[in-house]
Scaffold this active site. Sequence first.
Site, PDB file in Angstrom:
ATOM      1  N   ARG A 169      20.030 -62.032 144.821  1.00  0.00           N
ATOM      2  CA  ARG A 169      18.684 -61.563 145.181  1.00  0.00           C
ATOM      3  C   ARG A 169      17.657 -62.514 144.574  1.00  0.00           C
ATOM      4  NH1 ARG A 169      15.915 -55.571 144.517  1.00  0.00           N
ATOM      5  NH2 ARG A 169      16.335 -55.816 142.293  1.00  0.00           N
ATOM      6  N   ASP A 450      14.138 -50.618 135.818  1.00  0.00           N
ATOM      7  CA  ASP A 450      13.734 -51.969 136.167  1.00  0.00           C
ATOM      8  C   ASP A 450      12.248 -51.950 136.509  1.00  0.00           C
ATOM      9  OD1 ASP A 450      13.453 -51.033 138.771  1.00  0.00           O
ATOM     10  OD2 ASP A 450      15.112 -52.217 139.589  1.00  0.00           O
TER      11      ASP A 450
END
Length: 536
Positions: A169, A450
């Site tokens: 990613r 996150d």
Amino acid sequence: MDRTHTGGHEVKLSLQAALTPEQASILSKDALQFLEKLVQRFASRVPELLATREQRQAAIDEGQLPDFLPETASIRQEGWKIQSIPKDLQDRRVEITGPVERKMVINALNADVKVFMADFEDSFSPAWDEVIEGHRNLRDAVNGTISYTQPETGKHYELAEDPAVLICRVRGLHLPEKHLFWQGEPIPGCLMDFALYFFHNHRQLLEKGSGPYFYIPKLQAYQEAAWWSDVFSFAEDEFGLARGTIKATVLIETLPAVFEMDEILYSLKEHIVGLNCGRWDYIFSYIKTLRNHPDRILPDRQVVTMEKPFLNAYSRLLVKTCHRRGAFAMGGMAAFIPSKEPEQNAWVLNKIQTDKSLEANNGHDGTWVAHPGLAGTAMAVFDAVLGERSNQLDVMRHEDAPISAAELLAPCEGERTEEGMRHNIRVAVQYIEAWISGNGCVPIYGLMEDAATAEISRASIWQWIRHGQSLSNGKVVTKALFEQMLSEEMQVLEQELGEAHFAKGRYDEAAVLMAQLTTSDELVNFLTLPGYEYLP
């Protein structure tokens, strides 16, 4: 500013950092030359794409609500399909995600999962040394040479026989890389991440029967997907690869993008294999996009679950859209982490079971976990639903009534509580402190947090202040109330963490940044942008 030379070709990328020999093996002359070609062709379009986001947001701020695009109705109505899905991506029933730190890469690839998404984005803090080290770790993982010995214990980690499939990613379009300049401007971080992973690994991956696979985050419009398609096609042509060798999964984690899923699939149809429900960022985007709409203010984030109508509609529409086009519909993140307390752990596993059952029964082809200890529970849910199948591409949801814009934008019931607000403050401060200290993936109060969860926390309070919302105990949320709570919760954190740990950290700086983000007149788009200034 130094210039790098590649044979007879002068690379005009300007590097603002000295390189160690290990770093120079990643930022090699040939790698930089490839990156420069990408930057030269594609970087100038990024500011235009970002400016278009702002124009659309301005219209929404003025009262217009997001909707399906009339000008692309034919794309939604026609019966086209995406190109193909490679063999090693046909079964993605459980994926694990995490940052590109060396030990984590080994543990994730060895976990009881089908795919590891190695993350340069939401669970990663992009300090320069860590970015380059992350690319070195992924190169070593692809080559099968990665290992790690824990300095304190001497414990040794290495790859098992049959590791998970690797997907990288990259950073979002909005994040720059301040150590590499082109024509006086920092280059897009996403181009650097793509170029380095692709350049160093595509041949080895293809020789192993895999390929260069990517997760693309934060897209807001199909034109951004078309930009990525151009990047992928250029890279394939540059290295003599067949069209569609590069494969991508796109996260649908912004509210504008949910109205353009067909168009995103169509724009990337040679390269795309699926869409993913990036649910935490999606909740943040719902707040951010509808920030000026007082009738659509979310309650405490703890009660904004996938059962809520606007989120369940998003999940079902994603499944129906993807499967109609032959693409995978990936479920969202289980942010829980296992507990050493048996009773608490049983509660966590039950939460995972419920959450993943909802996704599997909605027709998702797979799901995400943040911790290897939860992979077995998620796997069992999908095993039971899939049976002999590798995926659920056959689940077409023909019986569903069409999902309207009103359902996707539906207000969400639930309380705003003082404890919820205080919890938001403590989570956001702890996450921001970790992020500006170089750690983007942090266990806090039993969840693997996150950037997305910190974004929800600070954006919620910003919106509550903006619209003078009342908490369930009658207190009105104001800047003064927030600042009072922030001061009090900093004392709570110091007690929870211990004076010594608190003093060693960057909690005061994090509190200042949290206050700026939460009390600013305009909602800052991403906390990682001002946060990036704190990173080396």
